[in-house]
Design a protein around this motif. Structure first.
Motif, short mmCIF file in Angstrom:
data_model
loop_
_atom_site.label_atom_id
_atom_site.label_comp_id
_atom_site.label_asym_id
_atom_site.label_seq_id
_atom_site.Cartn_x
_atom_site.Cartn_y
_atom_site.Cartn_z
N GLY A 91 0.94 -1.47 -0.02
CA GLY A 91 -0.05 0.16 0.09
C GLY A 91 0.87 1.25 -0.03
O GLY A 91 2.01 1.31 0.66
N THR A 92 0.29 2.13 -0.59
CA THR A 92 1.06 3.63 -0.77
C THR A 92 0.23 4.57 0.15
O THR A 92 0.74 5.80 0.14
N ASP A 93 -0.96 4.44 0.37
CA ASP A 93 -1.70 5.56 0.92
C ASP A 93 -3.16 4.52 1.70
O ASP A 93 -3.06 3.29 1.41
N PHE A 94 -3.88 5.33 2.35
CA PHE A 94 -4.97 4.31 2.90
C PHE A 94 -5.98 3.67 1.89
O PHE A 94 -6.16 2.41 2.01
N GLU A 95 -6.21 4.24 0.76
CA GLU A 95 -6.86 3.91 -0.30
C GLU A 95 -6.28 2.54 -0.92
O GLU A 95 -6.72 1.50 -1.08
N SER A 96 -4.86 2.67 -1.08
CA SER A 96 -4.23 1.83 -1.67
C SER A 96 -4.04 0.51 -0.90
O SER A 96 -4.24 -0.61 -1.10
N SER A 97 -3.94 0.99 0.46
CA SER A 97 -3.88 -0.27 1.47
C SER A 97 -5.02 -0.85 1.51
O SER A 97 -5.20 -2.15 1.43
N ARG A 98 -6.03 -0.30 1.44
CA ARG A 98 -7.34 -0.82 1.62
C ARG A 98 -7.67 -1.83 0.12
O ARG A 98 -8.29 -3.14 0.46
N ARG A 99 -7.10 -1.47 -0.90
CA ARG A 99 -7.25 -2.17 -2.13
C ARG A 99 -6.44 -3.51 -1.97
O ARG A 99 -6.83 -4.64 -2.35
N ALA A 100 -5.19 -3.14 -1.29
CA ALA A 100 -4.08 -4.32 -1.04
C ALA A 100 -4.86 -5.38 -0.30
O ALA A 100 -4.66 -6.78 -0.42
N ILE A 101 -5.44 -4.93 0.84
CA ILE A 101 -6.32 -5.82 1.51
C ILE A 101 -7.34 -6.69 0.79
O ILE A 101 -7.46 -8.09 0.90
N GLN A 102 -7.96 -6.02 -0.06
CA GLN A 102 -9.00 -6.59 -0.79
C GLN A 102 -8.55 -7.73 -1.87
O GLN A 102 -8.86 -8.72 -1.84
N LEU A 103 -7.22 -7.32 -2.21
CA LEU A 103 -6.83 -8.39 -3.21
C LEU A 103 -6.14 -9.64 -2.28
O LEU A 103 -6.41 -10.70 -2.83
N ALA A 104 -5.70 -9.24 -1.14
CA ALA A 104 -5.12 -10.67 -0.18
C ALA A 104 -6.51 -11.50 0.22
O ALA A 104 -6.40 -12.43 0.28
N GLU A 105 -7.61 -10.75 0.19
CA GLU A 105 -8.73 -11.54 0.63
C GLU A 105 -9.36 -12.26 -0.56
O GLU A 105 -9.93 -13.37 -0.45
N GLN A 106 -8.98 -11.62 -1.66
CA GLN A 106 -9.45 -12.37 -3.06
C GLN A 106 -8.45 -13.51 -3.48
O GLN A 106 -8.93 -14.64 -3.87
N PHE A 107 -7.26 -13.14 -3.24
CA PHE A 107 -6.50 -14.35 -3.79
C PHE A 107 -5.55 -15.04 -2.68
O PHE A 107 -4.76 -14.19 -1.70
N PRO A 108 -5.86 -16.28 -2.66
CA PRO A 108 -4.79 -16.84 -1.27
C PRO A 108 -3.55 -16.59 -1.54
O PRO A 108 -2.73 -16.94 -0.41
N ASN A 109 -2.81 -16.44 -2.64
CA ASN A 109 -1.32 -16.27 -2.52
C ASN A 109 -1.17 -14.92 -2.49
O ASN A 109 0.33 -14.50 -2.72
N VAL A 110 -1.67 -14.09 -2.15
CA VAL A 110 -1.63 -12.43 -1.94
C VAL A 110 -1.52 -12.00 -0.41
O VAL A 110 -2.69 -12.38 0.18
N LEU A 111 -0.81 -11.46 -0.22
CA LEU A 111 -0.87 -10.71 1.18
C LEU A 111 -0.70 -9.20 1.11
O LEU A 111 -0.19 -8.87 0.09
N ALA A 112 -0.94 -8.31 2.09
CA ALA A 112 -0.93 -7.12 1.93
C ALA A 112 0.14 -6.51 2.86
O ALA A 112 0.23 -6.87 3.93
N ALA A 113 0.58 -5.17 2.49
CA ALA A 113 1.34 -4.38 3.37
C ALA A 113 0.74 -3.06 3.43
O ALA A 113 0.20 -2.52 2.38
N VAL A 114 0.59 -2.60 4.64
CA VAL A 114 -0.40 -1.13 4.68
C VAL A 114 0.48 -0.06 5.04
O VAL A 114 1.18 -0.13 6.19
N GLY A 115 0.46 1.13 4.46
CA GLY A 115 1.22 2.15 4.70
C GLY A 115 1.11 3.43 3.71
O GLY A 115 0.15 3.42 3.04
#
Ligand SMILES: [Zn+2]
Ligand SMILES: [Zn+2]
Length: 273
Positions: free
Chosen positions: A39-63
């Motif tokens: 993630g590169t801001d809150f919106e981007s971090s939220r999208r990263a989390i959504q992708l991590a929920e959607q794809f089992p081999n994706v995890l998110a970093a938030v920042g």
């Protein structure tokens, strides 16, 4: 097939929107079985989390990326804490400092001697807030740094016992690499390793202990040879790993074992997926 992880990609960027399932699929087919979407801001971090929920081999970093500090809330800690509590979040970041384009050096910038000082202070404040949340959440940090090394090391040092950093897209010399490792942190290498003019980065990799480094694409940026200049994607960790193994003088299997174990020790819930 030796397995590798892409420890730094921006899957939420518009460059991937049209074909995300295919991008993740191509990565898996190339042996890249985990991707950390950064993630590169809150919106981007939220999208990263959504992708991590959607794809089992994706995890998110938030920042919140240091280049976007001017849009950041005064205190990002409450929002960051909430994002960091999500089980698909593997780390805090990216965060850090970036002095590459200071406000005082922008074309048309007003002559304001204090603008750069204020901007740097704001980056430092935001970086510190990330480090606090990382320390209290027991998470490690993905650290971005450009043209700011001494300030960054100085600001990170007080937290070095409470959180570890990965100095991502590492392109400094071996001496600097050792200073990073001495603080308990790690370095990670991108496709720059494959560039003709990347000899300095290959030299640093050659000097880095095999168990203190990770690999990443920083996709959509920095596509390795032979894709240089095109959009990068996580599957290209394969090309990066081939160059890295050659530079380290080890087999792909050894490199796979070492870098995956390092990443599993650094990112929360990465082993479990
Ligand atoms: Zn970065
Ligand atoms: Zn990045």
């Amino acid at each position: 097939m030796p397995v590798f992880y892409d420890t730094h990609a921006h899957l939420d960027y518009p460059e991937f929107a049209a074909e995300l399932p295919e991008v993740v699929e191509r990565a898996a087919a190339a042996g890249i079985t985990r991707v950390i979407s950064i993630g590169t801001d809150f919106e981007s971090s939220r999208r990263a989390i959504q992708l991590a929920e959607q794809f089992p081999n994706v995890l998110a970093a938030v920042g919140w990326h240091p280049s976007h500090v001017e849009e950041a809330p005064e205190d990002i800690r409450p929002g960051l804490r909430e994002l960091a509590s999500h089980p698909r979040v593997a780390a805090i970041g990216e965060t850090g400092l970036d002095y590459h384009r200071l406000p005082g050096s922008k074309p048309g910038a007003e002559a304001d001697a204090n603008a750069d000082t204020r901007y740097k202070a704001r980056q430092a404040e935001l970086f510190r807030q990330h480090l606090e949340v990382a320390a209290e959440s027991n998470l490690n940090c993905v650290i971005h740094q450009r043209d700011c090394l001494e300030d960054l090391l100085q600001q990170f040092q007080p937290f070095a016992r409470r959180t570890r950093g990965v100095f991502h897209c590492f392109a400094e010399d071996a001496w600097t690499m050792r200073r990073v490792l001495e603080m308990g942190s790690l370095v990670s290498f991108t496709g720059i390793l494959t560039f003709k003019n990347g000899q300095n980065v290959r030299d640093t990799l050659a000097a880095t202990p095999l168990d203190r480094l990770m690999l990443e694409t920083d996709a959509p940026y920095l596509a390795p040879v032979p894709y240089r200049g095109k959009r990068c994607e996580p599957a290209y960790v394969k090309e990066i790993s081939e160059t890295a193994a050659r530079v380290k003088g080890c087999s792909l299997e050894e490199l796979s074992r070492a870098t995956c174990a390092t990443a599993e020790g650094f990112f929360r819930n990465l082993r479990e997926g």
